[in-house]
Design a protein around this motif. Structure first.
Motif, PDB file in Angstrom:
ATOM      1  N   ASP A 120       0.825  -1.222   0.000  1.00 48.92           N
ATOM      2  CA  ASP A 120       0.000   0.000   0.000  1.00 48.92           C
ATOM      3  C   ASP A 120       0.856   1.268   0.000  1.00 48.92           C
ATOM      4  O   ASP A 120       0.498   2.280   0.617  1.00 48.92           O
ATOM      5  CB  ASP A 120      -0.952   0.022   1.207  1.00 48.92           C
ATOM      6  N   GLY A 121       2.007   1.191  -0.620  1.00 48.89           N
ATOM      7  CA  GLY A 121       2.841   2.380  -0.784  1.00 48.89           C
ATOM      8  C   GLY A 121       3.751   2.707   0.368  1.00 48.89           C
ATOM      9  O   GLY A 121       4.968   2.796   0.197  1.00 48.89           O
ATOM     10  N   ASP A 122       3.196   2.868   1.582  1.00 50.61           N
ATOM     11  CA  ASP A 122       4.014   3.355   2.692  1.00 50.61           C
ATOM     12  C   ASP A 122       4.015   2.446   3.912  1.00 50.61           C
ATOM     13  O   ASP A 122       4.497   2.830   4.979  1.00 50.61           O
ATOM     14  CB  ASP A 122       3.554   4.750   3.112  1.00 50.61           C
ATOM     15  N   ARG A 123       3.477   1.251   3.765  1.00 54.77           N
ATOM     16  CA  ARG A 123       3.437   0.334   4.901  1.00 54.77           C
ATOM     17  C   ARG A 123       4.461  -0.779   4.704  1.00 54.77           C
ATOM     18  O   ARG A 123       4.692  -1.235   3.583  1.00 54.77           O
ATOM     19  CB  ARG A 123       2.036  -0.261   5.090  1.00 54.77           C
ATOM     20  N   PHE A 124       5.070  -1.216   5.803  1.00 56.79           N
ATOM     21  CA  PHE A 124       6.087  -2.253   5.760  1.00 56.79           C
ATOM     22  C   PHE A 124       5.567  -3.510   6.445  1.00 56.79           C
ATOM     23  O   PHE A 124       4.933  -3.438   7.508  1.00 56.79           O
ATOM     24  CB  PHE A 124       7.368  -1.789   6.466  1.00 56.79           C
ATOM     25  N   THR A 125       5.846  -4.654   5.845  1.00 63.22           N
ATOM     26  CA  THR A 125       5.435  -5.927   6.441  1.00 63.22           C
ATOM     27  C   THR A 125       6.502  -6.974   6.164  1.00 63.22           C
ATOM     28  O   THR A 125       7.305  -6.835   5.229  1.00 63.22           O
ATOM     29  CB  THR A 125       4.073  -6.391   5.881  1.00 63.22           C
ATOM     30  N   LEU A 126       6.525  -8.033   6.969  1.00 61.71           N
ATOM     31  CA  LEU A 126       7.507  -9.091   6.775  1.00 61.71           C
ATOM     32  C   LEU A 126       7.212  -9.902   5.519  1.00 61.71           C
ATOM     33  O   LEU A 126       6.050 -10.114   5.170  1.00 61.71           O
ATOM     34  CB  LEU A 126       7.513 -10.052   7.973  1.00 61.71           C
ATOM     35  N   THR A 127       8.262 -10.369   4.864  1.00 63.52           N
ATOM     36  CA  THR A 127       8.129 -11.370   3.803  1.00 63.52           C
ATOM     37  C   THR A 127       8.228 -12.752   4.455  1.00 63.52           C
ATOM     38  O   THR A 127       8.307 -12.871   5.682  1.00 63.52           O
ATOM     39  CB  THR A 127       9.245 -11.217   2.762  1.00 63.52           C
ATOM     40  N   LEU A 128       8.263 -13.786   3.633  1.00 68.35           N
ATOM     41  CA  LEU A 128       8.420 -15.154   4.143  1.00 68.35           C
ATOM     42  C   LEU A 128       9.890 -15.590   4.223  1.00 68.35           C
ATOM     43  O   LEU A 128      10.173 -16.765   4.443  1.00 68.35           O
ATOM     44  CB  LEU A 128       7.641 -16.128   3.255  1.00 68.35           C
ATOM     45  N   LYS A 129      10.815 -14.651   4.046  1.00 64.54           N
ATOM     46  CA  LYS A 129      12.224 -15.051   4.020  1.00 64.54           C
ATOM     47  C   LYS A 129      12.674 -15.673   5.341  1.00 64.54           C
ATOM     48  O   LYS A 129      13.389 -16.678   5.351  1.00 64.54           O
ATOM     49  CB  LYS A 129      13.115 -13.866   3.673  1.00 64.54           C
ATOM     50  N   LEU A 130      12.263 -15.070   6.471  1.00 67.87           N
ATOM     51  CA  LEU A 130      12.656 -15.634   7.769  1.00 67.87           C
ATOM     52  C   LEU A 130      12.094 -17.034   7.949  1.00 67.87           C
ATOM     53  O   LEU A 130      12.773 -17.928   8.474  1.00 67.87           O
ATOM     54  CB  LEU A 130      12.183 -14.727   8.909  1.00 67.87           C
ATOM     55  N   PHE A 131      10.839 -17.221   7.521  1.00 67.08           N
ATOM     56  CA  PHE A 131      10.239 -18.550   7.608  1.00 67.08           C
ATOM     57  C   PHE A 131      11.039 -19.539   6.767  1.00 67.08           C
ATOM     58  O   PHE A 131      11.316 -20.664   7.178  1.00 67.08           O
ATOM     59  CB  PHE A 131       8.793 -18.501   7.122  1.00 67.08           C
TER      60      PHE A 131
END
Length: 263
Positions: free
Chosen positions: A63-74
């Motif tokens: 949504d442009g300005d929101r940050f969230t985790l990817t699945l890389k750590l998983f």
């Protein structure tokens, strides 16, 4: 000890880990300003760190300005050989268990203070209770937590409780009554308890044991009563299916197999 720990701090690393741990517990992501507010820091402190985490693939923008985790750590967690090996053994058995009892189930190990879900099997029908892989759940208020404590020696049990409470801490829930509960679980070989999180659910949990008899994992069925479902076993039959499944997995694990700390 605290002064020595402070002397070896790595502020940049701490900042990055703070961001990852914060985002892991949030659905829908956070803006840079929201991250800064929750961590009681200035937004400018996180600009470069967020940029690096995005470029390395641990965090993404939505949504442009929101940050969230990817699945890389998983994905990295699944590269650990002990967890990968246990899950590869467990998945076919968990699938058979789900079909036999018409219920969902999950496999849980103890890691850094909490039980963690490392594999999950959906119920074959329309209805079932499931928990996401990677979820960190309670030690004292879940069937999985009870089983992981019950099938450990006293010294290991004390260490697990200390980790759960925080280094050097204590947990007042380890009462004589709770200790007696763990003894009962160990004697009968499983836990059967109402869910402390969801009304109408009974947790049926049994240990996957190593060669020395201690629990390396717990297999849990969050049992719900199914109506108008031909062939669905009652709760007594379901717990038998759970203990049969964990007996099979215990035989598969072999001597010296351990996963603690690698989830």
């Amino acid at each position: 000890m605290e002064e020595e720990n402070e002397r070896y701090r790595a502020p940049a690393l701490d900042k990055g880990l703070d961001i990852l741990e914060l985002l892991a517990g949030v659905d829908g992501g956070l803006t840079q300003a929201e991250i800064a507010k929750r961590l009681a820091r200035s937004p400018n402190e996180f600009y470069r760190m967020l940029d690096r985490l995005v470029k390395r693939g641990y965090v993404t923008r939505i949504d442009g300005d929101r940050f969230t985790l990817t699945l890389k750590l998983f994905g990295l967690a699944q590269l650990h050989a002990p967890v990968r090996r246990l899950v590869s053994f467990a998945v076919p058995v968990m699938r058979e268990l789900a079909e036999a009892c018409r219920q969902a189930n999950q496999l849980v190990v103890f890691d850094r203070g909490n039980p963690v879900v490392i594999a999950q099997q959906e119920a074959p029908g329309y209805w079932g209770i499931s928990i996401r892989v990677g979820s960190r759940i309670g030690l004292f208020d879940t069937g999985s937590g009870h089983v992981l404590l019950a099938f450990r020696p006293e010294v290991e049990r004390a260490r697990m409780i200390a980790e759960h409470a925080g280094e050097g801490g204590a947990d007042g829930r380890m009462t004589a009554e709770f200790s007696a509960r763990l003894d009962l679980i160990r004697t009968r070989g499983y836990e059967m308890m109402p869910s402390a999180q969801t009304a109408g659910v009974i947790n049926l949990s049994a240990p996957v044991r190593g060669a020395d008899g201690t629990a390396i994992a717990a297999l849990t069925v969050p049992y719900i009563t199914l109506i108008n479902t031909p062939g669905a076993p009652d709760i007594s039959a379901a717990i038998q299916l759970v203990t049969q499944a964990t007996a099979r997995l215990s035989d598969m694990t072999g001597a010296g197999f351990t996963v603690e700390g690698d989830a």
